[in-house]
Design an enzyme around this catalytic site. Structure first.
Site, PDB file in Angstrom:
ATOM      1  N   SER A   1      -6.564   3.885   4.068  1.00  0.00           N
ATOM      2  CA  SER A   1      -5.805   2.737   3.101  1.00  0.00           C
ATOM      3  C   SER A   1      -6.794   2.213   2.214  1.00  0.00           C
ATOM      4  CB  SER A   1      -4.862   1.824   3.994  1.00  0.00           C
ATOM      5  OG  SER A   1      -4.005   1.280   2.858  1.00  0.00           O
TER       6      SER A   1
ATOM      7  N   LYS B   1       0.272   3.652  -2.825  1.00  0.00           N
ATOM      8  CA  LYS B   1      -0.706   4.669  -2.850  1.00  0.00           C
ATOM      9  C   LYS B   1      -0.094   6.110  -2.627  1.00  0.00           C
ATOM     10  CE  LYS B   1      -4.102   1.491  -1.229  1.00  0.00           C
ATOM     11  NZ  LYS B   1      -4.530   0.643   0.071  1.00  0.00           N
TER      12      LYS B   1
ATOM     13  N   SER C   1       0.682  -1.432   0.053  1.00  0.00           N
ATOM     14  CA  SER C   1       0.172  -0.139  -0.112  1.00  0.00           C
ATOM     15  C   SER C   1       0.678   1.150  -0.012  1.00  0.00           C
ATOM     16  CB  SER C   1      -0.968   0.042   1.320  1.00  0.00           C
ATOM     17  OG  SER C   1      -2.015  -0.789   0.960  1.00  0.00           O
TER      18      SER C   1
END
Length: 400
Positions: free
Chosen positions: A138, A81, A78
């Site tokens: 997230s 991102k 993640s």
């Protein structure tokens, strides 16, 4: 013409000529990390980490304090991102979106698994909420809504992100999606993540505030920011965690203390506790053991360099921008700064022309070289002036 070396005593922007000697010609040095991110590694051999990949950078002087397998391809999870956020921020700044714009939720986004913002199918959600859902919670679903809104499909968005990453100087990154969902063709390096995070912080200071939000409530569900260092009272204000089976536990984090900003990337840690503790240990080490020292301000006259056949005999030299160096606090007393220039410099000289370099050294510090530029124009002398200079040279020779 000879290469003149002037030893400077540099203390917080003041310089005093101490000695003059002879040296070889000019050669620029430094390890280029990527576009706009040049650093000289001062890694301490005594430090290690259980992380599989790591890099710690002092952004005040773009100096790498520590690195481990920083150019090894890894699953960024993640932490990817950060790239999605960069693309969205760029679209807002470019006028393609606003924070009040709304984007539709597709069935694909609604069905997306993993961490979620819990978007509602076919709803239209404000970009402001989607950013909070992506950065704070997230949310993979929020990422897909944003990606589809910008590029029509997540695949097209991933292609655009890969192209933009290369333009930003990320040399070893490829995006297969907007979320960091496991895919063998989705990879980054710790160094690339550090460069990307630095660009986001510097390019979009007005949006970086999203990274320090500790919790966000959407659809009746309150979720806390997954960055553990936000809760440790250590001046950390971003950026993003990550976890997949392939990548392990990772964190890209940044914090500012007494005018210094450090940036850390770690990945491949065994669990959440190790991610929190190891990240805190490395950042505290960076703040404790190192300091940034401002040597000169951009535009400040550092020295005068002789000119050949110019309307003036000397040209003031400076650095193009504020010059700071980061080194171990214990090495600071032994710092030496030398000015090296192939002098006299032939006229005409334009303001901003490179006319030499500063060489910075200290025990335990690998050295750093910074270009010196002319602080003003020096036109070529007229016929009489050139004749006088030539006669002077024939009589007295090079007096430097």
């Amino acid at each position: 013409m000879n290469a003149v070396v002037v030893r400077l005593c540099a203390v917080f922007g003041r310089s005093v000529a101490a000695s003059i000697g002879m040296a070889a010609g000019i050669a620029m040095a430094g390890a280029t990390i990527g576009a706009g991110f040049t650093a000289v590694s001062v890694q301490a051999a005594t430090l290690d980490t259980i992380a599989k990949q790591a890099i710690l950078v002092d952004l005040t002087s773009d100096t790498v304090l520590f690195e481990k397998n920083a150019d090894e391809r890894m699953a960024p999870s993640s932490m990817s991102k950060i790239m999605t956020a960069y693309m969205v921020f760029e679209a807002i700044k470019g006028g393609r979106l606003t924070l009040e714009s709304t984007l539709p939720v597709s069935e694909r986004a609604w069905r997306m698994q993993g961490s979620k913002m819990f978007v509602e199918l076919h709803n239209n959600i404000k970009v402001d909420d989607l950013l909070k859902g992506m950065i704070v919670q997230s949310g993979n679903d929020a990422c897909i809504v944003l990606a589809e809104g910008l590029a029509g499909s997540e695949q097209s968005f991933a292609e655009q992100a890969t192209k933009r990453a290369k333009e930003l100087g990320l040399k070893n990154s490829n995006f297969a999606n907007a979320t960091g969902w496991p895919d063998p063709n989705h990879y980054m390096t710790a160094r690339d993540l550090a460069l990307l995070a630095e660009r986001l912080i510097k390019d979009f200071p007005e949006f970086y505030k999203y990274d320090s939000i500790r919790e966000f409530k959407y659809h009746g569900i309150t979720q806390g920011n997954r960055n553990p260092l936000l809760y440790r009272n250590m001046n950390v204000d971003g950026l993003k965690t990550g976890h997949t089976d392939a990548g392990g536990y990772g964190l890209t984090a940044s914090g500012e203390r007494e005018g210094r900003r450090l940036l850390l990337v770690v990945n491949g840690l065994p669990n959440m506790q190790a991610r929190a503790d190891e990240s805190a240990r490395l950042i505290e080490w960076g703040f404790r053991e190192f300091a940034s020292y401002t040597l000169y301000k951009g535009g400040e006259t550092i020295e005068q360099v002789p000119v050949w056949l110019g309307e003036q005999d000397m040209v003031p030299v400076t650095v193009p921008q504020n010059l700071s160096v980061t080194m171990a606090r214990a090495d600071r007393p032994g710092m030496k700064v030398s000015l090296v220039s192939s002098a006299p410099v032939a006229a005409p000289i334009k303001k901003g022309d490179t006319v030499g370099k500063l060489v910075i050294s200290a025990p335990g510090f690998p050295g750093k070289e910074v270009p010196l530029v002319a602080a003003q124009d020096v036109p070529k002398a007229g016929m009489f002036g050139r004749a006088f200079a030539a006669a002077k040279y024939l009589v007295f020779g090079n007096s430097l």
